[in-house]
Design an enzyme around this catalytic site. Sequence first.
Site, PDB file in Angstrom:
ATOM      1  N   HIS A  85     -18.294  44.863   3.076  1.00 51.50           N
ATOM      2  CA  HIS A  85     -18.179  44.460   4.483  1.00 51.50           C
ATOM      3  C   HIS A  85     -19.188  45.158   5.374  1.00 51.50           C
ATOM      4  CE1 HIS A  85     -15.684  47.943   5.969  1.00 51.50           C
ATOM      5  NE2 HIS A  85     -15.164  47.920   4.768  1.00 51.50           N
ATOM      6  N   ASP A  87     -18.908  45.684   8.785  1.00 55.19           N
ATOM      7  CA  ASP A  87     -18.468  46.416   9.971  1.00 55.19           C
ATOM      8  C   ASP A  87     -17.983  47.815   9.633  1.00 55.19           C
ATOM      9  OD1 ASP A  87     -16.194  45.259   8.647  1.00 55.19           O
ATOM     10  OD2 ASP A  87     -14.995  45.674  10.415  1.00 55.19           O
ATOM     11  N   ASP A 149     -18.181  53.595   4.493  1.00 55.97           N
ATOM     12  CA  ASP A 149     -17.203  52.507   4.444  1.00 55.97           C
ATOM     13  C   ASP A 149     -17.681  51.427   5.404  1.00 55.97           C
ATOM     14  OD1 ASP A 149     -15.027  50.841   4.449  1.00 55.97           O
ATOM     15  OD2 ASP A 149     -13.670  52.263   5.407  1.00 55.97           O
ATOM     16  N   GLU A 183     -13.878  43.380   8.525  1.00 55.63           N
ATOM     17  CA  GLU A 183     -12.853  43.794   7.565  1.00 55.63           C
ATOM     18  C   GLU A 183     -11.912  44.804   8.201  1.00 55.63           C
ATOM     19  OE1 GLU A 183     -10.903  46.166   4.389  1.00 55.63           O
ATOM     20  OE2 GLU A 183     -12.230  46.880   5.950  1.00 55.63           O
ATOM     21  N   GLU A 184     -12.478  45.686   9.014  1.00 48.55           N
ATOM     22  CA  GLU A 184     -11.682  46.802   9.552  1.00 48.55           C
ATOM     23  C   GLU A 184     -10.616  46.329  10.534  1.00 48.55           C
ATOM     24  OE1 GLU A 184     -11.689  49.620   8.347  1.00 48.55           O
ATOM     25  OE2 GLU A 184     -13.648  50.043   7.469  1.00 48.55           O
TER      26      GLU A 184
HETATM   27 ZN   LIG Z   1     -13.934  49.425   3.940  1.00 49.10          ZN
END
Ligand SMILES: [Zn+2]
Length: 414
Positions: A85, A87, A149, A183-184
């Site tokens: 992802h 974001d 992440d 995603e977050e």
């Molecule tokens: Zn993630």
Amino acid sequence: MSESNEPDVLSRFLRYVAVNTQSSDEHSDRVPSTPCQFDLANLLADELRAMGAHDVEVSENAYVTAHIPASEGAENAPKLGLIAHLDTTEAAPGANVKPHIVAYEGGELVCGIVDGEPVSISPDRIPGLAALAGENLICTDGTTLLGADDKAGVAEIMALAARLLTDPSIPHPALGICFCPDEEIGHGAELLDIPAFGCTYAYTVDGGPVGEIEWECFNAAEATVRFEGFSIHPGDAKDRMVNAANLFVEYHNLLPSVARPEHTEGYEGFIHLCSVSGTVTHATARYIVRDHNAAKFQAKLDLMQRACDFMNAQQDQVRVTLEIKHEYRNMAEIVGDYPQLIDVAKEAFSASDVEPRVIPIRGGTDGAQLSFRGLPCPNLSTGAYCCHGVNEFIPVSALVKMVDVLEQLVRRFA
Ligand SMILES: [Zn+2]
């Protein structure tokens, strides 16, 4: 480390974290929630085109998709997806990320100095940190998150794509690559066109320390409890006032404190109070409810309803109401039917001299949504630690290792 010796995946990672891609829950009614996610989407698309990937597209919702044809002889193997992802979370500042490499010698890991105070984390708080003594760790300057992440996942997939497109001797099936926005904030893969993506299986690369394989996540719901009081001058309140804030306190105390996140781990679910606001007249408490086991998950929701009913039975009218919004389900229901996906991932780690560790996700993942939409999708490690905060870091060796693991993975699908 000189520029010329820098591994490809490291240069990519440093380039991608410099682009701010924070998503915004407040704007979750549109995708992407923040236009800045297009900046990274377009950068990745340009790089994919330059390396020779096929059908590179950035959709109007900032989904980057690309395809890599199968190596010679693997044309009939099912197409495999690799997903990460774009974001980063808004749980910590995410703009102006200034990564630097710390030669870690053990003890307290100091990322940076902010207002004269070190921003650091101790090995007591991070399992596995002590074992990283001697490693080069990419950290922030202590003012922002790093964005490993999931830009570590993005960089690892991109470095793999570059490797496959320059070395035709590596056997691999046709590959679909996808980088998703948002995603977050919970709807990363929602708008991915799965038929057009054309993959039979996929992996997200969005996990923690190297070696993790995840295919079970929580069942998840948000529970909002509202309390209606009756306000009257406190001097005249006897037998008349109903204080909504006190109703909340009573309600909360009916819920088992052992089921709070701070007392649970592994396969133990929880009921977590995220926020509460209250006056005499109204109070609102927002909880999240999580459990891997569907029956235990339902039991937690039932318990919250019983607590409402119990309190209402003691009141002159209905004063406590519960609203439940289901968020996502445990993808084990789907991925459990494809044990080969877990076996192959384990082999890929083992072949790269990494001990695979299958662990339940104590959260959600894009893969859950994709699995229920017909694309079985376990999650693999990125190598990152301490995500969603200013102490986030990733060892350089983890980035390099994960590209090898992904190569081993695609070889096994050829
Ligand atoms: Zn993630």
